[in-house]
Design an enzyme around this catalytic site. Structure first.
Site, mmCIF file in Angstrom:
data_model
loop_
_atom_site.group_PDB
_atom_site.id
_atom_site.type_symbol
_atom_site.label_atom_id
_atom_site.label_comp_id
_atom_site.label_asym_id
_atom_site.label_seq_id
_atom_site.Cartn_x
_atom_site.Cartn_y
_atom_site.Cartn_z
ATOM 1 N N LYS A 26 0.834 -1.218 0.000
ATOM 2 C CA LYS A 26 0.000 0.000 0.000
ATOM 3 C C LYS A 26 0.862 1.259 0.000
ATOM 4 O O LYS A 26 0.614 2.184 -0.767
ATOM 5 C CB LYS A 26 -0.909 0.034 1.248
ATOM 6 C CG LYS A 26 -1.826 -1.163 1.377
ATOM 7 C CD LYS A 26 -2.728 -1.038 2.596
ATOM 8 C CE LYS A 26 -1.989 -1.088 3.925
ATOM 9 N NZ LYS A 26 -1.495 -2.424 4.308
ATOM 10 N N ARG A 71 -0.323 -9.239 13.474
ATOM 11 C CA ARG A 71 -0.910 -8.211 12.603
ATOM 12 C C ARG A 71 -1.832 -8.840 11.559
ATOM 13 O O ARG A 71 -2.875 -8.284 11.210
ATOM 14 C CB ARG A 71 0.194 -7.395 11.921
ATOM 15 C CG ARG A 71 0.815 -6.362 12.866
ATOM 16 C CD ARG A 71 2.243 -6.001 12.490
ATOM 17 N NE ARG A 71 2.365 -5.288 11.240
ATOM 18 C CZ ARG A 71 3.511 -5.186 10.552
ATOM 19 N NH1 ARG A 71 4.613 -5.740 11.006
ATOM 20 N NH2 ARG A 71 3.539 -4.523 9.421
ATOM 21 N N ARG A 73 11.926 -6.190 4.268
ATOM 22 C CA ARG A 73 11.820 -4.802 4.726
ATOM 23 C C ARG A 73 12.600 -4.618 6.038
ATOM 24 O O ARG A 73 13.281 -3.621 6.222
ATOM 25 C CB ARG A 73 10.347 -4.411 4.914
ATOM 26 C CG ARG A 73 10.164 -2.958 5.294
ATOM 27 C CD ARG A 73 8.743 -2.480 5.031
ATOM 28 N NE ARG A 73 7.822 -2.958 6.035
ATOM 29 C CZ ARG A 73 6.503 -2.762 5.992
ATOM 30 N NH1 ARG A 73 5.968 -2.114 4.970
ATOM 31 N NH2 ARG A 73 5.724 -3.205 6.937
ATOM 32 N N ARG A 112 11.701 -0.463 12.023
ATOM 33 C CA ARG A 112 10.305 -0.732 12.395
ATOM 34 C C ARG A 112 10.281 -1.912 13.338
ATOM 35 O O ARG A 112 10.463 -3.060 12.916
ATOM 36 C CB ARG A 112 9.472 -1.016 11.149
ATOM 37 C CG ARG A 112 8.864 0.249 10.566
ATOM 38 C CD ARG A 112 7.831 -0.053 9.523
ATOM 39 N NE ARG A 112 6.646 -0.713 10.066
ATOM 40 C CZ ARG A 112 5.507 -0.790 9.415
ATOM 41 N NH1 ARG A 112 5.381 -0.254 8.223
ATOM 42 N NH2 ARG A 112 4.476 -1.417 9.952
ATOM 43 N N ARG A 124 -9.244 0.643 9.269
ATOM 44 C CA ARG A 124 -8.842 -0.726 9.590
ATOM 45 C C ARG A 124 -9.923 -1.450 10.376
ATOM 46 O O ARG A 124 -9.752 -2.632 10.698
ATOM 47 C CB ARG A 124 -7.590 -0.670 10.452
ATOM 48 C CG ARG A 124 -6.302 -1.084 9.763
ATOM 49 C CD ARG A 124 -5.198 -0.920 10.781
ATOM 50 N NE ARG A 124 -3.986 -1.601 10.497
ATOM 51 C CZ ARG A 124 -2.963 -1.114 9.783
ATOM 52 N NH1 ARG A 124 -3.054 0.046 9.189
ATOM 53 N NH2 ARG A 124 -1.866 -1.806 9.649
HETATM 54 P P1 ADP Z 1 1.274 -2.294 7.941
HETATM 55 O O1 ADP Z 1 0.213 -1.939 6.966
HETATM 56 O O2 ADP Z 1 2.569 -2.640 7.281
HETATM 57 O O3 ADP Z 1 0.834 -3.303 8.953
HETATM 58 P P2 ADP Z 1 1.122 0.335 9.229
HETATM 59 O O4 ADP Z 1 2.314 1.183 9.142
HETATM 60 O O5 ADP Z 1 -0.074 0.725 8.434
HETATM 61 O O6 ADP Z 1 1.650 -1.101 8.850
HETATM 62 O O7 ADP Z 1 0.661 0.176 10.754
HETATM 63 C C1 ADP Z 1 1.538 -0.232 11.778
HETATM 64 C C2 ADP Z 1 0.788 -0.340 13.099
HETATM 65 O O8 ADP Z 1 0.235 0.954 13.450
HETATM 66 C C3 ADP Z 1 -0.422 -1.279 13.115
HETATM 67 O O9 ADP Z 1 -0.045 -2.616 13.371
HETATM 68 C C4 ADP Z 1 -1.264 -0.654 14.259
HETATM 69 O O10 ADP Z 1 -0.757 -0.992 15.523
HETATM 70 C C5 ADP Z 1 -1.051 0.831 14.068
HETATM 71 N N1 ADP Z 1 -2.073 1.423 13.154
HETATM 72 C C6 ADP Z 1 -1.834 1.982 11.930
HETATM 73 N N2 ADP Z 1 -2.990 2.401 11.368
HETATM 74 C C7 ADP Z 1 -3.984 2.091 12.242
HETATM 75 C C8 ADP Z 1 -5.402 2.230 12.234
HETATM 76 N N3 ADP Z 1 -6.049 2.790 11.191
HETATM 77 N N4 ADP Z 1 -6.101 1.780 13.317
HETATM 78 C C9 ADP Z 1 -5.485 1.231 14.363
HETATM 79 N N5 ADP Z 1 -4.156 1.060 14.437
HETATM 80 C C10 ADP Z 1 -3.406 1.470 13.393
#
Ligand code: ADP
Length: 188
Positions: free
Chosen positions: A13, A146, A127, A135, A88
């Site tokens: 994404k 996740r 990554r 990260r 999400r």
């Molecule tokens: P990825 O899509 O690679 O899992 P992100 O960078 O989008 O990673 O998100 C990393 C973490 O940040 C998630 O595992 C969660 O803990 C938190 N997070 C990100 N966006 C949201 C969201 N919209 N709602 C709740 N938690 C979020």
């Protein structure tokens, strides 16, 4: 034009969002990036979010919706936004719907980037190696969590947006350029 990029962790994404920012002048709103910025800045929100993210859990809907609402009202977003990693949960999708309605904005496309689960583990490992561990949630154990959270909380958004006639799927197993072209042909 307002777009949601949808997909499991590691689906690509962020990569595709950046391509759309360069190609179309849209603004990328990544809740993950916003949370990481808060952690780096050492804000209270960042301190609270860090443990949750390291466990692979979701940050609360209220916090996330507040962060997005704040950014949406900045003038740079007037041309449209690419939402990456948000919504999400169904509650976040409902909140987004309300936010868009309040501003008289439309949601134009929801694009799912679909990738095999085995490939996600390989990508996250790559990554982690490339970013030198910056990260702390990029490891096999947290990724498992996740993905479980994705299936439980986020996958229900597929039928949610299908019912609204907005959902389109691209094959995320192709090269970055091919995925980009597939997205371009949807966006027109
Ligand atoms: P990825 O899509 O690679 O899992 P992100 O960078 O989008 O990673 O998100 C990393 C973490 O940040 C998630 O595992 C969660 O803990 C938190 N997070 C990100 N966006 C949201 C969201 N919209 N709602 C709740 N938690 C979020």
């Amino acid at each position: 034009m307002n777009i949601i990029l949808f997909g499991a962790p590691g689906a690509g994404k962020g990569t595709q969002a950046k391509r759309l920012v360069e190609g179309r002048g849209l603004v990328q709103l990544s809740t993950g990036d916003m949370l990481r910025a808060a952690i780096d800045a050492g804000t209270e929100l960042g301190l609270r979010a860090k443990d949750i993210m390291d466990r692979g859990d979701l940050v609360s809907d209220d916090i996330i919706l507040g962060m997005i609402a704040e950014r949406m009202d900045s003038p740079e977003c007037a041309n449209g936004v690419i939402l990456d990693g948000f919504p999400r949960t169904v509650a976040q999708a409902d909140g987004l719907g309300q936010m868009l309605a309040d501003r008289d904005w439309a949601l134009d496309h929801v694009i799912e980037i679909k990738v095999d689960e085995a490939a996600l583990f390989a990508r996250i490992e790559t990554r982690a190696a490339e970013t030198g561990g910056t990260r702390s949630d990029d490891n096999a154990e947290t990724l498992k969590k996740r993905l479980a959270v994705y299936h439980e909380n986020t996958a229900p958004l597929l039928p949610y947006y299908e019912a609204k006639g907005l959902m389109r799927t691209v094959d995320g197993m192709q090269s970055i350029d091919e995925v980009g072209q597939a997205i371009d042909s949807i966006l027109g």
